[in-house]
Motif scaffolding. Structure first.
Motif, short mmCIF file in Angstrom:
data_model
loop_
_atom_site.label_atom_id
_atom_site.label_comp_id
_atom_site.label_asym_id
_atom_site.label_seq_id
_atom_site.Cartn_x
_atom_site.Cartn_y
_atom_site.Cartn_z
N GLU A 1 0.83 -1.21 0.00
CA GLU A 1 0.00 0.00 0.00
C GLU A 1 0.86 1.26 0.00
O GLU A 1 0.65 2.18 -0.81
N VAL A 2 1.84 1.33 0.88
CA VAL A 2 2.69 2.52 0.96
C VAL A 2 3.55 2.64 -0.30
O VAL A 2 3.77 3.73 -0.82
N GLY A 3 4.03 1.49 -0.81
CA GLY A 3 4.78 1.52 -2.06
C GLY A 3 3.97 2.11 -3.19
O GLY A 3 4.46 2.91 -4.00
N ALA A 4 2.70 1.70 -3.27
CA ALA A 4 1.83 2.23 -4.33
C ALA A 4 1.60 3.72 -4.18
O ALA A 4 1.52 4.46 -5.17
N ILE A 5 1.50 4.19 -2.94
CA ILE A 5 1.29 5.62 -2.70
C ILE A 5 2.44 6.45 -3.24
O ILE A 5 2.23 7.55 -3.78
N VAL A 6 3.65 5.93 -3.14
CA VAL A 6 4.82 6.70 -3.62
C VAL A 6 5.26 6.26 -5.01
O VAL A 6 6.31 6.69 -5.50
N GLY A 7 4.47 5.40 -5.66
CA GLY A 7 4.76 5.04 -7.04
C GLY A 7 5.84 4.01 -7.23
O GLY A 7 6.57 4.03 -8.22
N MET A 8 5.97 3.07 -6.27
CA MET A 8 6.98 2.01 -6.38
C MET A 8 6.33 0.66 -6.16
O MET A 8 5.42 0.52 -5.32
N ARG A 9 6.80 -0.34 -6.90
CA ARG A 9 6.30 -1.68 -6.68
C ARG A 9 6.87 -2.26 -5.40
O ARG A 9 7.90 -1.83 -4.91
N GLU A 10 6.18 -3.28 -4.87
CA GLU A 10 6.45 -3.77 -3.52
C GLU A 10 7.90 -4.19 -3.31
O GLU A 10 8.55 -3.77 -2.34
N ASN A 11 8.45 -5.02 -4.20
CA ASN A 11 9.81 -5.52 -4.00
C ASN A 11 10.84 -4.39 -4.05
O ASN A 11 11.76 -4.33 -3.23
#
Length: 336
Positions: free
Chosen positions: A244-254
């Motif tokens: 979720e936080v990764g998506a907020i800042v425009g980065m994929r999870e890994n």
């Protein structure tokens, strides 16, 4: 006094002039002066066209060689499957594409970007195409022709690499027609194709935004991590997930997980738990709230989980921590 030319001489002069005009190349305008400049014979590599269309090579760069694109490349995978590597080292990702896949790669993608085509039943790379077009000419064109700005979101996505999913045969056929056209006809067909791809909603991004620009990659990653830290500090009492936080800042999870650990020295989970325990310490030291109440207030979902993490980080239970804070003449334990 006017000079006159005899009729016979005039005919020869006009014929020579006509031959000279017919054989002459148009003189390009000097952009600085707005006047015609003397033509120069361009070297083959200096010839510029907006759109290049060619058959993809049968095999691409392999091993440790690198390939950094400085223009957009629109690939149609032919009879042979293809493999695309994006990134380098631990950040490298591999994507495999079936025949008929269309992939758009933007400028300045990571240096380890390569296509590896493997022959399929002797078919080689039949039917594969690559359409190359510069980014800067399109950007300048958007200033002159606002309609071209409809393609801006697509070009932004292309910097991460785009795989189009489920393209219809009409769009694929248009891509093939471009190969057969030249000049204005090719450009006109290209703009129609660009419009159709811009409106296609089914696609997959191939690279993380933090790794798509060599000159700005580290800065972009740092900016995203700082944004993530601000979000976590503002919302640590809520349920937070890495994805979720990764998506907020425009980065994929890994990719977000790796960048976060490099920046903070902690995993995402440990960082969030540390914030919650630090807040619990301040409440234990400054209020008379029950430990169970503090547990839920700082974001833990059960008391046993809270006690376990508190003891692991502080070396004592929440009750023991409060007792230490209240002992007269004894320095209070750290609440951070």
């Amino acid at each position: 006094m006017l000079n006159t030319i005899p009729p016979a001489s005039a005919s020869r002069t006009h014929a020579a002039a006509a031959r000279s005009y017919t054989n002459a190349r148009p003189r390009p305008l000097d952009a600085r002066r707005g006047t015609a400049s003397e033509p120069a014979v361009p070297a083959p590599e200096e010839v510029r066209v907006t759109i290049h269309c060619e058959t993809s090579p049968a095999a691409s760069v392999r091993g440790n060689e690198t390939n950094c694109l400085h223009e957009h490349e629109l690939h149609l995978i032919g009879a042979a499957p293809a493999r695309l590597r994006v990134g380098s080292g631990i950040d490298e990702e591999t994507h495999r594409f079936a025949p008929g896949t269309v992939v758009l790669l933007g400028p300045r993608l990571p240096h380890s970007l390569v296509f590896e085509h493997r022959p399929l039943h002797g078919a080689g790379n039949a039917g594969s195409l690559v359409l190359r077009f510069g980014d800067e000419p399109l950007r300048r064109g958007m200033e002159l022709f606002p309609e071209l700005r409809d393609a801006a979101p697509l070009l932004a996505r292309a910097r991460q690499g785009v795989q189009f999913v489920g393209l219809n045969e009409g769009i694929v056929s248009r891509l093939r027609r471009i190969e057969m056209l030249q000049g204005l006809a090719r450009f006109a067909e290209f703009t129609v194709l660009l419009n159709e791809l811009s409106q296609w909603s089914e696609y997959r991004l191939l690279a993380d935004a933090a790794f798509t620009d060599d000159s700005l990659g580290e800065h972009m990653a740092a900016t995203r991590i700082h944004k993530a830290l601000d979000h976590i500090r503002d919302n640590y009492v809520d349920e937070l997930s890495l994805a979720e936080v990764g998506a907020i800042v425009g980065m994929r999870e890994n990719a977000f997980s790796r960048s976060f650990r490099r920046a903070t020295g902690q995993t995402f989970t440990d960082f969030v738990i540390g914030l919650r325990v630090a807040r619990a310490c301040r409440l234990l030291a400054s209020t008379r709230q029950q430990v169970s109440s503090i547990c839920y207030e700082v974001g833990f979902n059960n008391i046993s989980n809270f006690n376990r993490h508190f003891r692991r980080i502080k070396g004592m239970t929440p009750g023991e921590f409060r007792a230490e804070c209240q002992r007269p003449g004894v320095p209070a334990p750290s609440v951070s």
